[in-house]
Design a protein around this motif. Sequence first.
Motif, PDB file in Angstrom:
ATOM      1  N   ALA A   1     -11.801  88.570  44.809  1.00  0.00           N
ATOM      2  CA  ALA A   1     -12.294  89.425  43.716  1.00  0.00           C
ATOM      3  C   ALA A   1     -13.804  90.010  44.257  1.00  0.00           C
ATOM      4  O   ALA A   1     -14.047  91.295  43.988  1.00  0.00           O
ATOM      5  CB  ALA A   1     -12.432  88.792  42.661  1.00  0.00           C
ATOM      6  N   VAL A   2     -14.725  89.209  44.555  1.00  0.00           N
ATOM      7  CA  VAL A   2     -16.097  89.794  44.718  1.00  0.00           C
ATOM      8  C   VAL A   2     -16.348  90.635  45.680  1.00  0.00           C
ATOM      9  O   VAL A   2     -16.954  91.759  45.405  1.00  0.00           O
ATOM     10  CB  VAL A   2     -17.226  88.630  44.992  1.00  0.00           C
ATOM     11  CG1 VAL A   2     -18.649  89.125  45.234  1.00  0.00           C
ATOM     12  CG2 VAL A   2     -17.410  87.521  43.856  1.00  0.00           C
ATOM     13  N   GLU A   3     -15.561  90.694  46.809  1.00  0.00           N
ATOM     14  CA  GLU A   3     -15.630  91.520  47.862  1.00  0.00           C
ATOM     15  C   GLU A   3     -14.954  92.817  47.624  1.00  0.00           C
ATOM     16  O   GLU A   3     -15.410  93.652  47.908  1.00  0.00           O
ATOM     17  CB  GLU A   3     -15.251  90.793  49.306  1.00  0.00           C
ATOM     18  CG  GLU A   3     -16.045  89.765  49.779  1.00  0.00           C
ATOM     19  CD  GLU A   3     -17.616  89.933  50.021  1.00  0.00           C
ATOM     20  OE1 GLU A   3     -17.746  91.187  50.368  1.00  0.00           O
ATOM     21  OE2 GLU A   3     -18.263  89.314  49.872  1.00  0.00           O
TER      22      GLU A   3
ATOM     23  N   PHE B   1     -22.458  90.191  37.837  1.00  0.00           N
ATOM     24  CA  PHE B   1     -21.726  90.511  36.624  1.00  0.00           C
ATOM     25  C   PHE B   1     -20.579  89.398  37.012  1.00  0.00           C
ATOM     26  O   PHE B   1     -19.948  89.120  35.956  1.00  0.00           O
ATOM     27  CB  PHE B   1     -21.016  91.875  36.616  1.00  0.00           C
ATOM     28  CG  PHE B   1     -22.114  92.856  36.122  1.00  0.00           C
ATOM     29  CD1 PHE B   1     -22.506  92.759  34.634  1.00  0.00           C
ATOM     30  CD2 PHE B   1     -22.642  93.837  36.614  1.00  0.00           C
ATOM     31  CE1 PHE B   1     -23.324  93.474  34.075  1.00  0.00           C
ATOM     32  CE2 PHE B   1     -23.592  94.787  36.090  1.00  0.00           C
ATOM     33  CZ  PHE B   1     -23.925  94.503  34.625  1.00  0.00           C
ATOM     34  N   PHE B   2     -20.189  89.002  38.145  1.00  0.00           N
ATOM     35  CA  PHE B   2     -19.156  88.121  38.409  1.00  0.00           C
ATOM     36  C   PHE B   2     -19.389  86.942  37.786  1.00  0.00           C
ATOM     37  O   PHE B   2     -18.392  86.247  37.564  1.00  0.00           O
ATOM     38  CB  PHE B   2     -18.870  88.165  39.923  1.00  0.00           C
ATOM     39  CG  PHE B   2     -17.356  87.628  40.189  1.00  0.00           C
ATOM     40  CD1 PHE B   2     -16.248  88.292  40.554  1.00  0.00           C
ATOM     41  CD2 PHE B   2     -17.359  86.388  40.729  1.00  0.00           C
ATOM     42  CE1 PHE B   2     -14.940  87.775  40.325  1.00  0.00           C
ATOM     43  CE2 PHE B   2     -15.996  85.786  40.793  1.00  0.00           C
ATOM     44  CZ  PHE B   2     -15.103  86.314  40.726  1.00  0.00           C
ATOM     45  N   GLU B   3     -20.595  86.496  37.927  1.00  0.00           N
ATOM     46  CA  GLU B   3     -20.785  85.187  37.253  1.00  0.00           C
ATOM     47  C   GLU B   3     -21.022  85.078  35.805  1.00  0.00           C
ATOM     48  O   GLU B   3     -20.904  83.918  35.384  1.00  0.00           O
ATOM     49  CB  GLU B   3     -22.329  84.630  37.923  1.00  0.00           C
ATOM     50  CG  GLU B   3     -22.375  84.492  39.509  1.00  0.00           C
ATOM     51  CD  GLU B   3     -21.340  83.637  39.921  1.00  0.00           C
ATOM     52  OE1 GLU B   3     -21.488  82.618  39.081  1.00  0.00           O
ATOM     53  OE2 GLU B   3     -20.640  83.584  40.944  1.00  0.00           O
TER      54      GLU B   3
ATOM     55  N   VAL C   1     -17.335  90.695  34.857  1.00  0.00           N
ATOM     56  CA  VAL C   1     -16.415  91.538  35.660  1.00  0.00           C
ATOM     57  C   VAL C   1     -15.716  90.665  36.620  1.00  0.00           C
ATOM     58  O   VAL C   1     -16.427  90.189  37.469  1.00  0.00           O
ATOM     59  CB  VAL C   1     -17.341  92.957  36.309  1.00  0.00           C
ATOM     60  CG1 VAL C   1     -16.482  93.592  37.281  1.00  0.00           C
ATOM     61  CG2 VAL C   1     -17.980  93.746  35.339  1.00  0.00           C
ATOM     62  N   ARG C   2     -14.482  90.811  36.476  1.00  0.00           N
ATOM     63  CA  ARG C   2     -13.582  89.934  37.392  1.00  0.00           C
ATOM     64  C   ARG C   2     -12.793  91.057  38.279  1.00  0.00           C
ATOM     65  O   ARG C   2     -12.230  90.740  39.266  1.00  0.00           O
ATOM     66  CB  ARG C   2     -12.639  89.097  36.631  1.00  0.00           C
ATOM     67  CG  ARG C   2     -13.338  87.908  35.760  1.00  0.00           C
ATOM     68  CD  ARG C   2     -14.156  87.139  36.745  1.00  0.00           C
ATOM     69  NE  ARG C   2     -14.726  85.846  36.116  1.00  0.00           N
ATOM     70  CZ  ARG C   2     -15.827  85.876  35.514  1.00  0.00           C
ATOM     71  NH1 ARG C   2     -16.633  87.022  35.656  1.00  0.00           N
ATOM     72  NH2 ARG C   2     -16.577  85.005  34.685  1.00  0.00           N
TER      73      ARG C   2
ATOM     74  N   GLU D   1      -2.685  95.325  36.951  1.00  0.00           N
ATOM     75  CA  GLU D   1      -4.053  95.805  37.196  1.00  0.00           C
ATOM     76  C   GLU D   1      -4.334  97.195  37.288  1.00  0.00           C
ATOM     77  O   GLU D   1      -4.925  97.635  36.762  1.00  0.00           O
ATOM     78  CB  GLU D   1      -5.001  94.862  38.204  1.00  0.00           C
ATOM     79  CG  GLU D   1      -6.451  95.516  38.647  1.00  0.00           C
ATOM     80  CD  GLU D   1      -7.355  95.383  37.473  1.00  0.00           C
ATOM     81  OE1 GLU D   1      -8.346  96.122  37.304  1.00  0.00           O
ATOM     82  OE2 GLU D   1      -7.016  94.545  36.238  1.00  0.00           O
ATOM     83  N   LEU D   2      -3.321  97.982  37.869  1.00  0.00           N
ATOM     84  CA  LEU D   2      -3.695  99.175  38.352  1.00  0.00           C
ATOM     85  C   LEU D   2      -3.190  99.771  37.085  1.00  0.00           C
ATOM     86  O   LEU D   2      -3.793 100.773  36.453  1.00  0.00           O
ATOM     87  CB  LEU D   2      -2.606  99.635  39.174  1.00  0.00           C
ATOM     88  CG  LEU D   2      -2.837  99.614  40.785  1.00  0.00           C
ATOM     89  CD1 LEU D   2      -1.699  99.855  41.561  1.00  0.00           C
ATOM     90  CD2 LEU D   2      -4.015 100.585  40.929  1.00  0.00           C
ATOM     91  N   ASP D   3      -2.426  99.380  36.168  1.00  0.00           N
ATOM     92  CA  ASP D   3      -2.013  99.891  34.697  1.00  0.00           C
ATOM     93  C   ASP D   3      -3.185  99.829  33.701  1.00  0.00           C
ATOM     94  O   ASP D   3      -3.565 100.794  33.105  1.00  0.00           O
ATOM     95  CB  ASP D   3      -0.924  99.138  34.117  1.00  0.00           C
ATOM     96  CG  ASP D   3       0.651  99.738  34.661  1.00  0.00           C
ATOM     97  OD1 ASP D   3       0.458 100.532  35.436  1.00  0.00           O
ATOM     98  OD2 ASP D   3       1.616  98.725  34.763  1.00  0.00           O
ATOM     99  N   ARG D   4      -3.955  98.620  34.146  1.00  0.00           N
ATOM    100  CA  ARG D   4      -5.224  98.482  33.049  1.00  0.00           C
ATOM    101  C   ARG D   4      -6.391  99.421  33.617  1.00  0.00           C
ATOM    102  O   ARG D   4      -6.934 100.250  32.817  1.00  0.00           O
ATOM    103  CB  ARG D   4      -5.713  97.121  33.161  1.00  0.00           C
ATOM    104  CG  ARG D   4      -4.795  95.925  32.396  1.00  0.00           C
ATOM    105  CD  ARG D   4      -5.471  94.911  32.338  1.00  0.00           C
ATOM    106  NE  ARG D   4      -5.704  94.074  33.517  1.00  0.00           N
ATOM    107  CZ  ARG D   4      -4.692  93.209  34.102  1.00  0.00           C
ATOM    108  NH1 ARG D   4      -3.705  93.000  33.236  1.00  0.00           N
ATOM    109  NH2 ARG D   4      -4.708  92.636  35.339  1.00  0.00           N
TER     110      ARG D   4
END
Length: 726
Positions: free
Chosen positions: A473-475, A499-501, A509-510, A629-632
Motif C-alpha cells: 500500500a505505502v509504495e 498519512f498511512f500511519e 490514508v490506506r 477500490e477502482l469503483d470507490r
Amino acid sequence: MSASESAQSLIEKPVDDLSREEAVLELERLAGELKTHDEAYHTNDAPIISDAEYDALKRRNEALEQRFPDLVREDSASNRVGGELAEGFGKITHSVPMLSLDNAFSDDDLREFLGRVRRFLRYDPLMGDLAVTAEPKIDGLSLALRYENGKLVHAATRGDGTTGENVTANARTIADIPQTLPAGVPEIVEVRGEVYMAHADFEALNARMQANGGKVFANPRNAAAGSLRQLNAEITKSRPLKFFAYAWGEISDLPANTQMGMVETFQTWGFKINSLMKRCVSAEELLEVYHRIEEDRASLGYDIDGVVYKVDDLELQRRLGFISRSPRWAIAHKFPAEKAFTILREIEIQVGRTGALTPVAKLEPVTVGGVVVSNATLHNEDYIKGIGPKGEALRGGKDIRVGDTVVIQRAGDVIPQVLDVDLNRRPEDSTPFMFPDHCPACGSNADREVNPKTGRSDAVRRCSGGLICPAQAVEKLKHFVSRNAFDIEGLGAKQVEMFFEFDMDKGGVRTPSDIFTLRERDSSSLTKLRSREGWGAVSARKLFDAIDTRRFIDLNRFIYALGIRHVGEGNAKLLARAYGSWEAFYEAMKAAGDPTSEAYRDLNDIDGIGATVAEALSQFFGEEHNIAELDRLLEQVTPKDVVVEDTSGSPVAGKTLVFTGSLERLSRDEAKSQAEALGAKVSGSVSKKTDMVIAGPGAGSKLKKAQELGIEVISEDDWFKLTGAD
C-alpha cells in the motif's frame, strides 16, 4: 598510468611477483592500513572492515616480510599487539606480556602447526601422545585480573600487549569476576580471560538503547568492549557483561602442570570456564572438536570466531617458548569468516512493493563477518525446494525446512543467504515447507507469471491484490501521487508515509480513494490536520485544494497511477490511445480476463503490449479487491477521454495497420508514431480486424497471413505515397 592506478596494481599483484622496490611501497601501505584498523578495533571498538579482510591484509604483510626479511619495518603489524590505549584510563604494565596468537585457516594449517611443534621438540612418537587442548575462541575483549593474597587489586585490558588500560572499577561490577579467591591460592595470581556479552543480553541492550534514542552496537564484541571501557563504572554495571577464564600471567606458584589442570583449577576458585574445552591426542580429534564447535556455534548463545589449540603440558610450553608476539605452543584455528552454521527457526513470507512474495529465513542469531545475522534470504520458492532456474538440482536436491541446521554466507555487504542444509541434523518430525498461493497480507491470489515464449514460470510469486494489499500500500500510494501520475502538490513520499500511519478516523490514508475524501473526513474529525505538528490552517487548505485540482485527470496518467505490473508510462499511453476512454478500457480489461476471449486477443494485438502486459492487466482487473477500490476511486475522480485530433482528411484514419519486415526509410517507432498521428491504430499481429499491412523486405508469417485473409498489402514506398509524406 596514474598514481592511484599504479597503487591499485601493486595491491592486486601477487607477493611472489613484486620487485624489491614494489615490496617497499607495499609494506609501507600495509603498515599504515593495519595501524588504522588496529586502532579502530582495539582502541575505538568500531572495526571498519571484516575479520576476513583484516586477516588477508595480515597474511599479505607476513608473506612479504618472509620474502624480504631485511625490509621489515619498525612500525610493522608483526611487531605490534593490539592498538593504542584509549584516553581517560590509567595505565597498567603487564608483568607478563599479553601476546596474541598465530592463526590457522585450514585443517592443513593445524597439521602443519602440530608438525612444527614436534620438530622443535624433536618429539619421538615413542615418548607417547602429544596432548593438545581445544577450546572455543571467544569473540570479546581480553582482560587480565591481578589478585594479591586472594584479593582483586587491579584489572587491565590487553592494550598494546605490554601496557593496558586500568579498568578495575568497571571489572568489579561484573558478576562472573570474583572479588576474592578462596584460601590457599598462590600469593600472586593473574587470571586472564575474555569479557563478552551473550546474544540475548546484546539484543535486549540494543533494544533499550534504541528506545532511549541511543546508538546501537553492531555486534556483541563491540558492545562488550564499549561497555567495559566506560569512564563511568555505573554504566558498565548496567550492562550484562560476562567473563570466561582460560589463561594466566604472573603467578607465584603453579597449582597444576597442564593447561587443562590450570583451567579446571580456575573453576574451583569461582571463575566460569568454557565447558567445551577438550583434551585431544591427535589431529583428527582436534579437527573433530573444531568442526563440532563450528556447527554448534549458533546455539552457544555467545560469539566465537574459531577454536584455540594449546599444547597441554606446561613444561613443553616452557621449552617451546615464543616467537616475537606469539607463543609457539598455541594457535587459533579461525572459522571461515563469511560462513557459519545456525538453526532456521521460521520461514517468513514478506510482500514487497511490487507484490513479490519473498521468503526470509529467521535464524538463531550468529555473528558472520563481524555482523550479527538473524535473517537471510531464501530467494524464492524453487530455491527452498532445491530447484535451480533451469530445473537443475541445487544443494544436491536438498530442500530447506524449518528446524534445519543451515550454512549461511555473508560476503561484503551482500544480504546473507542460506547456502546449504545439514541433513544429518534435521529433526525427525520436519516437513517440507509449503509456499503460500495467497498473499499473507491481503489474501489475494499469489501467482507465478508464465513466459509465453518459453512456457517457463517466473521464479517469483506475486500478489495480485494491487491497490488493496497493505504490504504494497505505502509504495503503491507513493507511485499514485508521483510526478507522472496524479502529481498532487504537497503530497509527496514523506506525507504519504505520515498519512498511512494515522488512524482512519483521524485522517488516515490506506488506498488511493482515501486521498480524495480527506477534506470531507477532516471536517468531521476531532483531530484536524491543521492542528498536527508541521501543519497549519494554510498548509492543510493548500493540500486539500491541490487534491481537488486532480479530480479530473488524463486517461494515460490514470492508468499509469494504478501501478499495474509492466504498465509504465509508455504502455499507459499505448492503452489510452488504443481505447480512447476509461469506459472502453475498463470494459475491455474485465472481458480480457478470459484468455480465449476476443477482448484478450485485441489487447495482446496492440503493438508494444504483448502477452506479458496483457496477462498482468487481466490479473489486475480479475481481482475483485481491485475492482472494488477502482469503483470507490471513480466516485471521486474522472479520467478524461483521449483528445483525438481531426484526421478526417487522413486516408488511414480509423484503420488498423500492421508493419512487418525491415523498414528502410524510417524506424518501426517512427512508422508507428506517424500512423497514429494520422488517426490509425497500430497492431502487432494480423487478424480479420486488420485493414492494411505495410510490408518491408524480409516480411514473413504476418505477410503470409495477410495474403491468406485477403488483406491489403502495400510496400514502404506505397505508404509514403499514400500518406503524402514522400
